[in-house]
Each structure stands twice: as structure tokens, then as C-alpha cells.
Design a protein around this motif. Structure first.
Motif, PDB file in Angstrom:
ATOM      1  N   GLU A 132       0.294 -36.253  76.060  1.00  0.00           N
ATOM      2  CA  GLU A 132      -0.513 -35.552  75.058  1.00  0.00           C
ATOM      3  C   GLU A 132       0.370 -34.849  74.031  1.00  0.00           C
ATOM      4  O   GLU A 132       0.119 -34.928  72.818  1.00  0.00           O
ATOM      5  N   GLU A 133       1.423 -34.180  74.488  1.00  0.00           N
ATOM      6  CA  GLU A 133       2.323 -33.481  73.565  1.00  0.00           C
ATOM      7  C   GLU A 133       2.999 -34.448  72.609  1.00  0.00           C
ATOM      8  O   GLU A 133       3.046 -34.218  71.394  1.00  0.00           O
ATOM      9  N   MET A 134       3.516 -35.556  73.145  1.00  0.00           N
ATOM     10  CA  MET A 134       4.237 -36.487  72.295  1.00  0.00           C
ATOM     11  C   MET A 134       3.312 -37.216  71.343  1.00  0.00           C
ATOM     12  O   MET A 134       3.627 -37.399  70.163  1.00  0.00           O
ATOM     13  N   LEU A 135       2.146 -37.639  71.820  1.00  0.00           N
ATOM     14  CA  LEU A 135       1.216 -38.387  70.986  1.00  0.00           C
ATOM     15  C   LEU A 135       0.695 -37.521  69.839  1.00  0.00           C
ATOM     16  O   LEU A 135       0.626 -37.969  68.691  1.00  0.00           O
ATOM     17  N   THR A 136       0.336 -36.271  70.133  1.00  0.00           N
ATOM     18  CA  THR A 136      -0.181 -35.411  69.069  1.00  0.00           C
ATOM     19  C   THR A 136       0.920 -35.007  68.102  1.00  0.00           C
ATOM     20  O   THR A 136       0.683 -34.879  66.897  1.00  0.00           O
ATOM     21  N   PHE A 137       2.144 -34.818  68.616  1.00  0.00           N
ATOM     22  CA  PHE A 137       3.255 -34.478  67.712  1.00  0.00           C
ATOM     23  C   PHE A 137       3.548 -35.645  66.777  1.00  0.00           C
ATOM     24  O   PHE A 137       3.711 -35.459  65.566  1.00  0.00           O
ATOM     25  N   VAL A 169      -6.708 -32.557  64.492  1.00  0.00           N
ATOM     26  CA  VAL A 169      -6.490 -31.949  65.803  1.00  0.00           C
ATOM     27  C   VAL A 169      -5.224 -32.588  66.358  1.00  0.00           C
ATOM     28  O   VAL A 169      -5.257 -33.669  66.952  1.00  0.00           O
ATOM     29  N   VAL A 170      -4.083 -31.931  66.127  1.00  0.00           N
ATOM     30  CA  VAL A 170      -2.794 -32.499  66.534  1.00  0.00           C
ATOM     31  C   VAL A 170      -1.898 -31.427  67.156  1.00  0.00           C
ATOM     32  O   VAL A 170      -0.678 -31.421  66.970  1.00  0.00           O
ATOM     33  N   GLY A 171      -2.526 -30.507  67.877  1.00  0.00           N
ATOM     34  CA  GLY A 171      -1.741 -29.512  68.599  1.00  0.00           C
ATOM     35  C   GLY A 171      -1.420 -28.262  67.819  1.00  0.00           C
ATOM     36  O   GLY A 171      -0.677 -27.393  68.320  1.00  0.00           O
ATOM     37  N   LEU A 185      -6.972 -40.069  69.163  1.00  0.00           N
ATOM     38  CA  LEU A 185      -5.819 -40.115  70.049  1.00  0.00           C
ATOM     39  C   LEU A 185      -6.304 -39.917  71.482  1.00  0.00           C
ATOM     40  O   LEU A 185      -7.059 -38.980  71.760  1.00  0.00           O
ATOM     41  N   ALA A 186      -5.882 -40.796  72.379  1.00  0.00           N
ATOM     42  CA  ALA A 186      -6.335 -40.703  73.772  1.00  0.00           C
ATOM     43  C   ALA A 186      -5.177 -40.961  74.725  1.00  0.00           C
ATOM     44  O   ALA A 186      -4.255 -41.725  74.411  1.00  0.00           O
ATOM     45  N   VAL A 187      -5.239 -40.325  75.898  1.00  0.00           N
ATOM     46  CA  VAL A 187      -4.208 -40.518  76.921  1.00  0.00           C
ATOM     47  C   VAL A 187      -4.862 -40.580  78.285  1.00  0.00           C
ATOM     48  O   VAL A 187      -6.021 -40.198  78.465  1.00  0.00           O
ATOM     49  N   GLY A 188      -4.090 -41.055  79.264  1.00  0.00           N
ATOM     50  CA  GLY A 188      -4.508 -40.952  80.648  1.00  0.00           C
ATOM     51  C   GLY A 188      -5.070 -42.212  81.249  1.00  0.00           C
ATOM     52  O   GLY A 188      -5.559 -43.093  80.539  1.00  0.00           O
ATOM     53  N   LYS A 189      -4.972 -42.314  82.564  1.00  0.00           N
ATOM     54  CA  LYS A 189      -5.550 -43.450  83.268  1.00  0.00           C
ATOM     55  C   LYS A 189      -7.073 -43.391  83.210  1.00  0.00           C
ATOM     56  O   LYS A 189      -7.748 -44.416  83.220  1.00  0.00           O
ATOM     57  N   ARG A 190      -7.611 -42.166  83.182  1.00  0.00           N
ATOM     58  CA  ARG A 190      -9.014 -41.963  82.831  1.00  0.00           C
ATOM     59  C   ARG A 190      -8.996 -41.358  81.441  1.00  0.00           C
ATOM     60  O   ARG A 190      -8.674 -40.185  81.278  1.00  0.00           O
ATOM     61  N   TRP A 191      -9.291 -42.150  80.455  1.00  0.00           N
ATOM     62  CA  TRP A 191      -9.047 -41.775  79.072  1.00  0.00           C
ATOM     63  C   TRP A 191      -9.629 -40.413  78.717  1.00  0.00           C
ATOM     64  O   TRP A 191     -10.762 -40.097  79.055  1.00  0.00           O
ATOM     65  N   GLN A 192      -8.818 -39.635  78.014  1.00  0.00           N
ATOM     66  CA  GLN A 192      -9.262 -38.347  77.476  1.00  0.00           C
ATOM     67  C   GLN A 192      -8.853 -38.279  76.009  1.00  0.00           C
ATOM     68  O   GLN A 192      -7.708 -38.586  75.664  1.00  0.00           O
ATOM     69  N   VAL A 193      -9.783 -37.876  75.143  1.00  0.00           N
ATOM     70  CA  VAL A 193      -9.460 -37.693  73.725  1.00  0.00           C
ATOM     71  C   VAL A 193      -8.696 -36.386  73.596  1.00  0.00           C
ATOM     72  O   VAL A 193      -9.180 -35.316  73.971  1.00  0.00           O
ATOM     73  N   VAL A 194      -7.468 -36.471  73.059  1.00  0.00           N
ATOM     74  CA  VAL A 194      -6.607 -35.287  72.966  1.00  0.00           C
ATOM     75  C   VAL A 194      -6.357 -34.864  71.529  1.00  0.00           C
ATOM     76  O   VAL A 194      -5.646 -33.886  71.280  1.00  0.00           O
ATOM     77  N   GLY A 195      -6.930 -35.581  70.582  1.00  0.00           N
ATOM     78  CA  GLY A 195      -6.736 -35.203  69.188  1.00  0.00           C
ATOM     79  C   GLY A 195      -7.173 -36.296  68.247  1.00  0.00           C
ATOM     80  O   GLY A 195      -7.716 -37.325  68.652  1.00  0.00           O
ATOM     81  N   GLY A 196      -6.931 -36.044  66.967  1.00  0.00           N
ATOM     82  CA  GLY A 196      -7.283 -36.998  65.929  1.00  0.00           C
ATOM     83  C   GLY A 196      -7.864 -36.292  64.725  1.00  0.00           C
ATOM     84  O   GLY A 196      -7.776 -35.073  64.578  1.00  0.00           O
ATOM     85  N   TRP A 197      -8.478 -37.068  63.849  1.00  0.00           N
ATOM     86  CA  TRP A 197      -9.217 -36.517  62.714  1.00  0.00           C
ATOM     87  C   TRP A 197     -10.352 -37.488  62.391  1.00  0.00           C
ATOM     88  O   TRP A 197     -10.195 -38.703  62.472  1.00  0.00           O
ATOM     89  N   TRP A 198     -11.512 -36.933  62.057  1.00  0.00           N
ATOM     90  CA  TRP A 198     -12.729 -37.733  61.947  1.00  0.00           C
ATOM     91  C   TRP A 198     -13.544 -37.331  60.709  1.00  0.00           C
ATOM     92  O   TRP A 198     -14.575 -36.646  60.836  1.00  0.00           O
ATOM     93  N   PRO A 199     -13.107 -37.713  59.524  1.00  0.00           N
ATOM     94  CA  PRO A 199     -13.883 -37.381  58.317  1.00  0.00           C
ATOM     95  C   PRO A 199     -15.324 -37.872  58.383  1.00  0.00           C
ATOM     96  O   PRO A 199     -16.229 -37.213  57.872  1.00  0.00           O
ATOM     97  N   SER A 200     -15.556 -39.032  59.023  1.00  0.00           N
ATOM     98  CA  SER A 200     -16.913 -39.575  59.080  1.00  0.00           C
ATOM     99  C   SER A 200     -17.832 -38.724  59.951  1.00  0.00           C
ATOM    100  O   SER A 200     -19.049 -38.839  59.864  1.00  0.00           O
ATOM    101  N   LEU A 201     -17.233 -37.866  60.787  1.00  0.00           N
ATOM    102  CA  LEU A 201     -18.019 -36.970  61.633  1.00  0.00           C
ATOM    103  C   LEU A 201     -18.007 -35.541  61.086  1.00  0.00           C
ATOM    104  O   LEU A 201     -18.413 -34.600  61.772  1.00  0.00           O
ATOM    105  N   GLY A 202     -17.515 -35.380  59.870  1.00  0.00           N
ATOM    106  CA  GLY A 202     -17.454 -34.054  59.269  1.00  0.00           C
ATOM    107  C   GLY A 202     -16.308 -33.209  59.783  1.00  0.00           C
ATOM    108  O   GLY A 202     -16.312 -31.991  59.650  1.00  0.00           O
ATOM    109  N   VAL A 203     -15.308 -33.863  60.400  1.00  0.00           N
ATOM    110  CA  VAL A 203     -14.140 -33.143  60.925  1.00  0.00           C
ATOM    111  C   VAL A 203     -12.913 -33.626  60.161  1.00  0.00           C
ATOM    112  O   VAL A 203     -12.264 -34.592  60.552  1.00  0.00           O
ATOM    113  N   ASP A 204     -12.627 -32.976  59.061  1.00  0.00           N
ATOM    114  CA  ASP A 204     -11.493 -33.387  58.234  1.00  0.00           C
ATOM    115  C   ASP A 204     -10.177 -32.806  58.743  1.00  0.00           C
ATOM    116  O   ASP A 204      -9.129 -33.427  58.617  1.00  0.00           O
ATOM    117  N   ALA A 205     -10.231 -31.581  59.286  1.00  0.00           N
ATOM    118  CA  ALA A 205      -9.002 -30.938  59.755  1.00  0.00           C
ATOM    119  C   ALA A 205      -8.455 -31.686  60.964  1.00  0.00           C
ATOM    120  O   ALA A 205      -9.194 -31.997  61.902  1.00  0.00           O
TER     121      ALA A 205
END
Length: 407
Positions: A353-358, A160-162, A138-158
Motif C-alpha cells: 500500500e505504501e509503495m503503490l500510493t507513493f 487519495v495517495v497517502g 489502486l488496489a492491493v492484497g490477496k483479498r483486494w482492498q482499494v487503497v487509493g486513487g482518484w475518481w472524477p467521474s464519482l465527484g472525487v477529484d482530490a
């Protein structure tokens, strides 16, 4: 002769509708612009296939549908590089604790070949969802920033959604054509909650509930917006429920029907036939796909319901849950398109960021762990006004929702 009531269409295959939504979202994402060549990508050299020539590695595939700067950010993510300010603190912590970096997410392994993006806007702020296998970014902004998500392939199963618990107030404005959306009475009040552990809830609030208003004095809870705007409505609901609701999302009648029709209708199983007398529409019991007009009629009918306004609020909760189920089937890639559509017809004080992660958090919810309730109460009088008294039933419901879960 007056035209007779229309009947809701029978349900088409839910899976087919979800597939159509995903396809449409992917096409919209692909139309956001052709990705530019990325710095450092290897280009095939002449004669690479000739006998004795050294094979040139294929370039890392671009992120389908993503602009060049977003593609570059996703490359850094999958290369295991420090994202610095291009990630929020929660994302940085989660990526740092990833147990493994294997497969498509291995350091230096490049972006997975199936990565694709959908890009949209939340009240002028760019938003994006990038999917790759089971990974979601999940990314937002005119200069993109990663604000959340989940990445099993990177060992991050939990995810990140606020975190949680979290709550958002969904408001349906009673504004008619030409009236101010944000300075009319609230026709609908629904609190949507997430517990951050896979559960949640949808709580309707009777609009005639008699409470202390943030604008001063006492009144029906839905009058706060007409007196002081959406922020006053939010403050009033916060005080009445005791829940630290993050923010609001307001939409009017016309915007509601437009949004539903833009998304292809709402698939829903109607528990009992509803004669929406005010709109001259009959919505039959059973599985249906409601158009925007039909969904609005279902959400607003109360005179023919045995429990009146309480049943009306229950219907509104059913529609919210049905929309959430449809969105879950469509997948996170459909989120930017839906949020873009809402921001064109509604209003909100939630950041991108709040709306996208929610919204993304809804995809991590187990439908069996989502409860529904209506904050009701006995009828009474305040002067000449018929009201709903705030009593023990509503207070128990508010208390049970303190963890973001009503199941």
C-alpha cells in the motif's frame, strides 16, 4: 588493443517510447487471465433482435486484464456500494464526500466501458491499477482492498495517495557479484519527497557526510548499511536529516541495469558531456536514451567531474527525475509492471500500500514544482579519513525539505 569508449545512443521520440511502454503494460495486464463472467451480468437471450422481442440490455463490460474478484470490487465501487473492509479509511472518506455520481460513475450505471487493469506483485503481495477515463483505482492484497486513487467521474477529484508530506529513501548498494545487497556500503543515497499538494523534491546525500550512526559512534553516512543493514541506514538518514522518512528501497548494480533495460532505458537530457572513465563510456551532452549500463556509468562517475562526489549525487538525482518523467508519460497503468520488476531485483521495507500510493502520487506531481538539491559540505578529516563535514548548507537543505518540496 583496448576497446574505445562507447557513446550513448541519440534519443528516439519520447512520445513513441511512452506509447510503447503503455502498450506493453496493457498487453502484460491482459495476459494476467481472462476475466470470469460476473455474478448478475445479463446474458443476451435468443431472439432478442427479432421483431417484437424485448431488447436485452448489454452486460456491463468487464475490466480488461482484471481477475474476477478485482472486477467484482470495481463493480461495487462504481455502483456506489459501501466497500466496507474492501477499502481503507482514507478511500472510504473520499468516496463518501463525492459531490456527484454522474456519467459512467452514476450509481447503478456500471463500470465504464474503457476500464482496464494492470496486475503485478510487490514482494509477494498482489497489486493492481485500474484506469477508466480519468479515474484511477489502486488496489492491493490477496483479498483486494482499494487503497487509493482518484475518481472524477464519482465527484472525487482530490487524489487519495497517502497524503503528504511523504519521503522514501532510495539506496544504491555497492554490493558486487556474490556480495550481500543489504550488507554493503550505500553507493547512492537519495531522498524522494512528495508534499501532497502537487510538488516534491529529490535530495542527494554525499556518501562521505560525517554523521552519528544508528549503529553507534560516528562515521561516513553510507557505512551504516554495511554495519547494520538497510534499517540502520534508514535510521541514520532519518536522524541526520530530521525527516520522518517512511522506508527504503535498495537496489544493486546488476539489479539497476536489469531494471532500466526492462523498462526500455531512461530518456534524459544530459547537461554536459560525461566521460565515465571507470566504465569507458562517453555520454554525450544533449537528449539521450540511456541503457542500464550507461545509466549506471552516469550515476557512478565522479573522478572526471569538477565537483566530484557532489556532481555524482546531482547526476543520480537527474536520473531519478528522468525516470519519474518517463513514468508519468507512461501513465499509472505501467506502475504494477515496474514495481514487479523492482521487487525481483531489489529490497524494501515499504508495504504494498505504501509503495503503490507513493508511486501513484508521482503522477499527480507538477514537474515545475519538483526541486533538486545535494546535501554537501566542506571537506575535512576524521583521523586519516577524508570526509564531508555536516554544515549549514546541508542543514538548510534538510529544513527546506520538511514540507516534502524542494522547489
Amino acid at each position: 588493443m583496448r576497446p574505445g569508449p562507447t557513446r550513448a545512443r541519440p534519443l528516439a521520440a519520447l512520445t513513441s517510447m511512452a506509447t510503447a511502454m503503455v502498450t506493453a503494460a496493457a498487453l502484460l495486464a491482459a495476459c494476467t487471465g481472462d476475466p470470469e463472467p460476473r455474478a448478475g451480468s445479463a446474458a443476451p437471450t435468443a431472439g432478442a433482435g427479432a421483431p417484437g422481442a424485448t431488447a436485452t440490455p448489454s452486460p456491463t463490460p468487464p475490466v480488461e486484464g482484471a481477475p474476477a474478484d478485482l472486477t467484482a470490487l470495481v463493480e461495487r465501487l462504481y455502483a456506489g456500494k459501501d466497500l466496507g473492509r474492501a477499502a481503507n479509511a482514507e478511500t472510504t472518506r473520499a468516496l463518501a464526500t463525492g459531490s456527484t455520481r454522474s456519467g459512467g460513475g452514476s450509481a447503478g450505471g456500471g463500470v465504464p466501458a474503457d476500464a482496464r487493469a494492470a496486475v503485478g506483485s510487490w514482494f509477494g503481495t498482489p497489486i493492481a491499477v485500474v484506469t477508466a477515463g480519468e479515474d484511477v483505482t489502486l488496489a492491493v492484497g490477496k483479498r483486494w482492498q482499494v487503497v487509493g486513487g482518484w475518481w472524477p467521474s464519482l465527484g472525487v477529484d482530490a487524489p487519495v495517495v497517502g497524503g503528504g508530506p511523504r519521503w522514501v529513501l532510495a539506496v544504491g548498494s555497492d554490493a558486487r557479484r556474490g556480495q550481500d545487497l543489504a550488507r554493503s556500503r550505500a553507493d547512492t543515497l537519495q531522498v524522494v519527497g512528495l508534499d501532497g499538494k502537487g510538488g516534491g523534491g529529490v535530495m542527494g546525500i554525499a556518501r562521505d557526510l560525517w554523521v552519528t550512526l544508528s549503529t553507534g559512534g560516528k562515521g561516513k553516512i553510507n557505512s551504516a548499511m554495511a554495519l547494520g543493514g538497510p534499517q540502520a541506514q534508514l535510521r541514520t538518514v532519518r536522524a541526520a536529516t530530521g525527516l520522518p522518512i517512511e522506508g527504503y528501497a535498495v537496489i544493486g548494480f546488476e539489479g539497476f541495469t536489469t531494471l532500466i533495460d526492462d523498462q526500455g532505458g531512461i530518456p534524459i537530457v544530459v547537461p554536459e558531456t560525461v566521460d565515465a572513465s571507470h566504465a569507458r563510456i562517453v555520454i554525450e551532452k544533449g537528449p539521450q536514451v540511456l541503457s542500464g549500463k550507461e545509466a549506471l556509468a552516469y550515476a557512478r562517475e565522479r573522478k572526471t567531474l569538477p565537483d566530484g562526489d557532489f556532481g555524482r549525487s546531482r547526476h543520480q538525482g537527474q536520473l531519478l527525475l528522468a525516470a519519474a518523467v518517463k513514468a508519468k508519460l507512461a501513465g499509472p497503468i505501467a506502475v504494477p509492471g515496474a514495481l514487479t520488476s523492482f521487487s525481483e531485483v531489489g529490497r524494501s521495507d515499504l508495504t504494498a500500500e505504501e509503495m503503490l500510493t507513493f508511486a501513484a502520487g508521482l503522477y499527480r506531481v507538477n514537474p515545475t514544482q519538483v526541486g533538486r538539491g545535494v546535501a554537501a559540505g566542506p571537506f575535512g578529516w576524521a583521523g586519516s579519513q577524508s570526509i564531508v563535514v555536516l554544515g549549514d548548507q546541508a542543514r538548510r537543505l534538510f529544513a527546506s525539505f520538511e514540507d516534502g518540496n524542494l522547489s
